[in-house]
Design an enzyme around this catalytic site. Structure first.
Site, PDB file in Angstrom:
ATOM      1  N   LYS A 181       0.798  -1.226   0.000  1.00 18.41           N
ATOM      2  CA  LYS A 181       0.000   0.000   0.000  1.00 18.41           C
ATOM      3  C   LYS A 181       0.827   1.270   0.000  1.00 18.41           C
ATOM      4  O   LYS A 181       0.296   2.356  -0.241  1.00 18.41           O
ATOM      5  CB  LYS A 181      -0.944  -0.019   1.202  1.00 18.41           C
ATOM      6  CG  LYS A 181      -2.008  -1.084   1.097  1.00 18.41           C
ATOM      7  CD  LYS A 181      -2.883  -0.828  -0.099  1.00 18.41           C
ATOM      8  CE  LYS A 181      -4.098  -1.703  -0.076  1.00 18.41           C
ATOM      9  NZ  LYS A 181      -5.127  -1.192  -0.972  1.00 18.41           N
TER      10      LYS A 181
HETATM   11  C1  LIG Z   1      -2.605  -7.235   3.773  1.00 14.89           C
HETATM   12  C2  LIG Z   1      -3.262  -6.858   2.496  1.00 14.89           C
HETATM   13  N1  LIG Z   1      -3.279  -7.735   1.511  1.00 14.89           N
HETATM   14  C3  LIG Z   1      -3.890  -7.471   0.337  1.00 14.89           C
HETATM   15  C4  LIG Z   1      -4.526  -6.278   0.114  1.00 14.89           C
HETATM   16  C5  LIG Z   1      -5.276  -6.099  -1.173  1.00 14.89           C
HETATM   17  O1  LIG Z   1      -4.780  -5.167  -2.039  1.00 14.89           O
HETATM   18  P1  LIG Z   1      -5.761  -4.297  -2.891  1.00 14.89           P
HETATM   19  O2  LIG Z   1      -6.471  -3.372  -1.944  1.00 14.89           O
HETATM   20  O3  LIG Z   1      -4.868  -3.551  -3.820  1.00 14.89           O
HETATM   21  O4  LIG Z   1      -6.721  -5.186  -3.594  1.00 14.89           O
HETATM   22  C6  LIG Z   1      -4.527  -5.333   1.133  1.00 14.89           C
HETATM   23  C7  LIG Z   1      -5.245  -4.078   0.983  1.00 14.89           C
HETATM   24  O5  LIG Z   1      -5.557  -3.394   1.916  1.00 14.89           O
HETATM   25  C8  LIG Z   1      -3.876  -5.627   2.349  1.00 14.89           C
HETATM   26  O6  LIG Z   1      -3.861  -4.745   3.369  1.00 14.89           O
END
Ligand SMILES: Cc1ncc(COP(=O)(O)O)c(C=O)c1O
Length: 330
Positions: A47
């Site tokens: 992120k």
């Molecule tokens: C630990 C974790 N994995 C995966 C994701 C998923 O990514 P995306 O929001 O880009 O789909 C997030 C998003 O907040 C996350 O915090």
């Protein structure tokens, strides 16, 4: 290309994370699997990419100025990235976070000076005090605050289209059969997937959604189901949001908390990769996709995934035998 020797500030160090070939965790799966270690970004997650990109864009457009306030709802990782950007630019950071978020993440956010608005994660999405509504309401009450709205803003995907996608393409030298990634806001899978498909339309893009989230039924049957509580942090949602471009996704799999967390623990013990629960979900997805692609005639598919955050954020949950047993997951 050589890596820069020094970085002018922490945000400049976001991206170009290592791509590591998985070995023991995919033994017998009949695939070549590679994971991009996103937890090696400066604030410890994928992120950081959207935080940097969206804040820089907002400055360029004049929506943010030093002394301004950032407001967002986050499972914790976007909040950490935004905290880094807030410190860099002298901004205030107000984050709506579920009370059930792991203690480690809440402690990290407080350490970075983030003002937390804790909400009860058990409230239904239509409740004005719920996670999904609270940030929206605060944004309406404070029109001078900057609200990137990662769940509905496609600039989130664009950050991955411009960084994650090209990095993966270059690291894999263009030889990829499938991208497997968890779907939360959808920014990672859609931005990265769009870039990779533009370079090679035969690359399959496969999302992993937690059981209890509404995406899976929406994707497969255009049916809106009642959300149920689940424990994987960062993936899935309780309502259909605007960021994901479902038409870019070739298939969606559904993973249980137990499958994801057991794979997360296995990843630590077999590869030495201490990653979070969504990384275990991704590993589970890679093995499933390997089977499917082999059944379709691809002999030894090359599959890429991302490990979004670190296991150090889940020592009190996924890596605690007691917590796992209390939740019936061992
Ligand atoms: C630990 C974790 N994995 C995966 C994701 C998923 O990514 P995306 O929001 O880009 O789909 C997030 C998003 O907040 C996350 O915090």
């Amino acid at each position: 290309m050589t890596a820069p020797r020094t970085f002018d500030g922490l945000p400049a160090a976001v991206g170009w994370t290592p791509m590591v070939r998985l070995r023991r965790s995919v033994e017998g799966a009949g695939c070549e699997a590679f994971a991009k270690l996103e937890f090696l970004n400066p604030m410890g997650s994928v992120k950081d990419r959207i935080a940097r990109f969206m804040v820089e864009r907002a400055f360029e457009r004049g929506e943010l100025r030093p002394g301004g306030t950032i407001l967002e709802s986050s499972s914790g990782n976007t909040a950490m990235g935004l905290a880094m950007m807030a410190i860099e630019h002298g901004l205030r950071c107000v984050m709506v976070v579920r009370r059930q978020t792991s203690q480690e993440k809440l402690d990290c956010l407080r350490a970075m000076g983030v003002e937390l608005v804790l909400v009860d994660g058990d409230l239904p999405p239509e409740d004005p005090e719920s996670y999904n509504q609270k940030a929206r309401r605060l944004a309406e009450e404070h029109p001078d605050w900057w609200f990137p709205d990662q769940h509905n803003n496609r600039e989130n995907s664009e950050a991955h289209y411009r960084t994650t996608g090209p990095e993966i393409w270059e690291q894999m030298e263009g030889r990829i059969d499938a991208l497997v990634a968890g779907i939360g806001t959808g920014g990672t899978i859609c931005g990265t997937g769009r870039y990779l498909k533009e370079r090679d339309p035969s690359i399959r893009v496969i999302a992993v959604d937690p059981e209890g989230s509404v995406f899976f039924d929406w994707y497969h049957q255009h049916r809106l189901v009642e959300p149920r509580r689940y424990l994987i942090e960062g993936l899935g949602d309780e309502e259909i949001i605007g960021c994901p471009e479902f038409e870019l996704i070739d298939d969606m799999l559904r993973v249980t908390d137990r499958e994801a967390f057991l794979a997360t623990r296995e990843l630590a013990r077999t590869e030495g990769i201490l990653a979070g629960g969504s990384s275990g979900a991704a590993l589970w997805g890679v093995r499933r996709v390997a089977r499917t692609l082999r059944a379709q005639g691809i002999e030894r598919p090359r599959i890429v995934t991302l490990f979004p955050d670190s296991g150090s954020r889940y020592l009190s949950t996924i890596f605690s035998d007691r917590w796992m047993a209390d939740h019936g997951l061992l």
